[in-house]
Design a protein around this motif. Structure first.
Motif, PDB file in Angstrom:
ATOM      1  N   ALA A  50      23.957  46.546  47.434  1.00 28.97           N
ATOM      2  CA  ALA A  50      24.945  45.568  47.004  1.00 28.97           C
ATOM      3  C   ALA A  50      26.364  46.132  47.010  1.00 28.97           C
ATOM      4  N   ALA A  51      26.486  47.454  46.905  1.00 33.19           N
ATOM      5  CA  ALA A  51      27.812  48.060  46.786  1.00 33.19           C
ATOM      6  C   ALA A  51      28.550  48.006  48.109  1.00 33.19           C
ATOM      7  N   PRO A  52      29.896  47.880  48.100  1.00 29.99           N
ATOM      8  CA  PRO A  52      30.660  47.947  49.335  1.00 29.99           C
ATOM      9  C   PRO A  52      30.600  49.344  49.919  1.00 29.99           C
ATOM     10  N   ASP A  53      30.819  49.440  51.219  1.00 32.88           N
ATOM     11  CA  ASP A  53      30.734  50.724  51.902  1.00 32.88           C
ATOM     12  C   ASP A  53      32.022  51.509  51.680  1.00 32.88           C
ATOM     13  N   THR A  54      32.158  52.063  50.490  1.00 32.11           N
ATOM     14  CA  THR A  54      33.391  52.752  50.149  1.00 32.11           C
ATOM     15  C   THR A  54      33.090  54.040  49.413  1.00 32.11           C
ATOM     16  N   HIS A  55      34.109  54.904  49.354  1.00 36.74           N
ATOM     17  CA  HIS A  55      34.009  56.154  48.608  1.00 36.74           C
ATOM     18  C   HIS A  55      34.020  55.852  47.118  1.00 36.74           C
ATOM     19  N   ALA A  56      33.398  56.752  46.340  1.00 39.25           N
ATOM     20  CA  ALA A  56      33.286  56.503  44.904  1.00 39.25           C
ATOM     21  C   ALA A  56      34.655  56.350  44.252  1.00 39.25           C
ATOM     22  N   GLY A  57      35.666  57.043  44.796  1.00 40.17           N
ATOM     23  CA  GLY A  57      36.992  56.964  44.195  1.00 40.17           C
ATOM     24  C   GLY A  57      37.888  55.933  44.835  1.00 40.17           C
ATOM     25  N   SER A  58      37.317  54.959  45.511  1.00 38.61           N
ATOM     26  CA  SER A  58      38.113  53.962  46.217  1.00 38.61           C
ATOM     27  C   SER A  58      38.989  53.161  45.265  1.00 38.61           C
ATOM     28  N   VAL A  59      40.121  52.748  45.786  1.00 35.62           N
ATOM     29  CA  VAL A  59      41.032  51.932  44.975  1.00 35.62           C
ATOM     30  C   VAL A  59      41.239  50.587  45.673  1.00 35.62           C
ATOM     31  N   PRO A  60      41.373  49.530  44.889  1.00 42.29           N
ATOM     32  CA  PRO A  60      41.545  48.207  45.499  1.00 42.29           C
ATOM     33  C   PRO A  60      42.961  48.033  46.033  1.00 42.29           C
ATOM     34  N   MET A  61      43.096  47.283  47.103  1.00 43.44           N
ATOM     35  CA  MET A  61      44.418  47.003  47.651  1.00 43.44           C
ATOM     36  C   MET A  61      44.367  45.695  48.443  1.00 43.44           C
ATOM     37  N   SER A  62      45.538  45.119  48.608  1.00 39.80           N
ATOM     38  CA  SER A  62      45.667  43.902  49.403  1.00 39.80           C
ATOM     39  C   SER A  62      46.783  44.112  50.413  1.00 39.80           C
TER      40      SER A  62
END
Ligand code: FES
Ligand code: FES
Length: 214
Positions: A50-62
């Motif tokens: 279910a998790a997005p394919d991202t690093h554990a320390g990912s930060v959200p951005m637009s």
């Protein structure tokens, strides 16, 4: 508690009874542990799926790229170039040196020329990004700079060309296309292994007249 002889069945003494109870408990306890372990593994697998394919320390951005908004989480170590090429499948900006020395990765951020390989992707948060893919008009018509590059054979292998065109448009928009010298100075950060510099200069001069921003 005492276990007396049973005339109707096999006899069992106290020691055998205790051992049988303990072994039953051990077996059922082991099964319980295995069951719990399986449940934990299944739960972890479900969470991973279910998790997005991202690093554990990912930060959200637009970010808005070529007019299209994107909301995503990125590893802070990701460059804008890798974000474009690997996450958004926009491979027009090229990775030549990945060290800010060739200009092949040139894009526009809020209308300004930027080297995508040196720009952390997180710095694009809230910004407008334009790449070579977004230059053509709605009907597929070429940007005057793209057409000028064709008209003047300003490319050979074409690897540097997206970066050259994005830099050339910025050159005109920023008022640096008034003379061959100024164009050459502005464009000096965009290298061309094929040596198409004469055609590039002619293309920028032609497009500058058509863009009306020189
Ligand atoms: S790839 Fe960015 S400057 Fe060379
Ligand atoms: S056209 Fe080949 S590197 Fe410029």
């Amino acid at each position: 508690m005492s276990i007396g002889p049973d005339p109707c069945g096999p006899q069992i003494n106290r020691r055998e009874f205790v051992l049988s109870v303990l072994s039953t408990a051990a077996v059922s306890g082991g099964a319980g542990q295995a069951r719990a372990q399986n449940q934990a593994q299944n739960q972890a697998q479900n969470q991973a799926d279910a998790a997005p394919d991202t690093h554990a320390g990912s930060v959200p951005m637009s970010v808005v790229v070529n007019g299209e908004p994107h909301s995503l989480a990125v590893d802070p170590r990701t460059s804008a170039l890798d974000l474009l090429r690997e996450r958004l499948a926009l491979t027009g900006a090229k990775k030549g040196c990945d060290h800010g020395q060739c200009g092949a990765c040139t894009i526009h951020v809020d209308g300004r020329r930027v080297l995508a390989c040196l720009t952390p992707a997180v710095q694009l948060d809230g910004r407008r990004v334009d790449t070579i893919e977004g230059l053509a008009g709605p009907g597929g018509g070429l940007h005057p700079m793209q057409q000028a590059f064709i008209d003047h054979d300003a490319l050979q292998c074409g690897y540097c060309t997206p970066g050259q065109i994005m830099a050339a448009i910025a050159c005109v928009r920023e008022g640096n296309a008034g003379s061959p010298e100024r164009i050459q100075e502005y464009m000096s950060g965009n290298l061309c292994r094929c040596g198409a510099y004469n055609g590039i200069l002619a293309a920028v001069q032609q497009a500058a007249g058509q863009m009306g921003e020189a």
